[in-house]
Design a protein around this motif. Structure first.
Motif, short mmCIF file in Angstrom:
data_model
loop_
_atom_site.label_atom_id
_atom_site.label_comp_id
_atom_site.label_asym_id
_atom_site.label_seq_id
_atom_site.Cartn_x
_atom_site.Cartn_y
_atom_site.Cartn_z
N SER A 17 0.82 -1.22 0.00
CA SER A 17 0.00 0.00 0.00
C SER A 17 0.85 1.26 0.00
O SER A 17 0.31 2.37 0.00
N ARG A 19 -4.49 0.37 0.78
CA ARG A 19 -4.26 1.26 -0.36
C ARG A 19 -5.58 1.90 -0.79
O ARG A 19 -5.63 3.10 -1.13
N GLN A 20 -6.66 1.11 -0.79
CA GLN A 20 -7.97 1.64 -1.16
C GLN A 20 -8.38 2.78 -0.23
O GLN A 20 -8.88 3.82 -0.67
N ASP A 66 -7.18 -7.56 -5.01
CA ASP A 66 -6.22 -7.17 -6.06
C ASP A 66 -5.49 -5.90 -5.68
O ASP A 66 -4.27 -5.79 -5.84
N THR A 67 -6.24 -4.91 -5.18
CA THR A 67 -5.64 -3.69 -4.62
C THR A 67 -5.71 -3.79 -3.12
O THR A 67 -6.80 -3.98 -2.57
#
Length: 295
Positions: free
Chosen positions: A47, A142-143, A137-138
């Motif tokens: 992230s 990080r989201q 996936d992300t």
């Protein structure tokens, strides 16, 4: 402002996993071939986090040692021409900068986060609970960072949809969805474990947060709550009354490894999702199904 730091509280006693956790920190119990804490740290690194702050307690030294270099082991692997293993071990020691602070009394998640205040400073930071693992996936952190950075580094709570009948197991958020983002709410409050009929939504908080520096003043203001502990929920509710706090429905599959059932489920799922172990786990399941006449 770039979010560089993450706090990972690891001071709990892990009593649900006794006797295994009598000498081994719960966070070091393996999911397939990596300890639980490894997955949380990988999420942080992927992230963009540059510094990890472990909030520890007595007996947790193994966690810090795991993310340190082990020169003796590396030399042994090199001598025996186990180069791939050696490189894997080296990567762990180089993953991220790690520092730690002791939580001398077990006074709740809010107290644990407040223990990291001196190391966090005035920065917006992430909080990752190590017994909640999320495959996506992300990375989920990080989201949340992306949502925070779009909203002037404000606090963001990661949430997921749960069946309405299970709201009494979670902190549930209430708020209004943003017109420009159908997955993000401006929070009004967080309600701790409401009954299904009283729950304002079915959006639950599984242990991922982006918090700005104002949370520390809120943690200083709140009294002890349930169980004589300083509850992060109370501090977040206070923060909601002073500043904008967002909740974001993240994408990913969450696994609660804080219980035996959740731990076993995660072990099977992680093995099935890894191409190196999928066939092995499939064969084990097939054989067990035959042995116990389950299908």
């Amino acid at each position: 402002m770039k979010i560089r730091k993450a706090v990972i509280p690891v001071a709990g006693k892990g009593t649900r996993f006794l006797p295994a956790t009598k000498q081994v920190p719960k966070e070091m119990l393996p999911i397939v071939n990596k300890p639980m804490i490894h997955y949380a740290v990988e999420e942080a690194v992927n992230s963009g986090i540059e510094e990890l702050i472990f909030v520890t307690s007595s007996g947790k030294e193994a966690i810090e040692n795991y993310f340190d270099r082990n020169q003796e082991l590396e030399a042994f692997l090199k001598k025996n021409n186990k180069i791939e293993m050696m490189e894997d071990i080296q990567r762990i020691g180089k993953m991220v900068e790690v520092v730690s602070v002791r939580q001398k009394e077990q006074l709740g998640l809010g107290h644990a986060i407040n223990c990291a205040r001196g190391l966090v400073g005035n920065e917006t930071f992430a909080v990752i609970l190590g017994d909640d693992l999320v495959l996506s996936d992300t990375p989920v952190t990080r989201q949340l960072i992306d949502v925070s950075e779009r909203n002037e580094a404000k606090s963001v709570i990661g949430v997921m949809e749960v069946p309405r009948e299970t709201t009494n197991k979670y902190g549930i958020v209430d708020g209004d969805f943003l017109k420009e983002d159908a997955k993000t709410l401006l929070m009004k409050q967080m309600v701790e474990k409401p009954s299904p009929e009283d729950a304002p939504t079915n959006l639950a908080t599984p242990g991922r947060y982006i918090l700005n520096k104002e949370i520390f003043d809120c943690l200083d203001e709140i009294p002890k709550g349930v169980g004589g502990e300083y509850q992060l929920t109370d501090a977040i509710n206070l923060l909601c009354s002073k500043d904008k706090v967002f909740a974001h429905i993240f994408t990913g599959d969450r696994f609660d490894t804080g219980s035996i059932a959740g731990y076993l489920n995660a072990t099977v799922e992680f093995a099935l999702r890894d191409k190196k172990t999928r066939k092995i786990m499939e064969e084990i399941i097939k054989e067990k199904m035959k042995s116990y006449n389950l299908g």
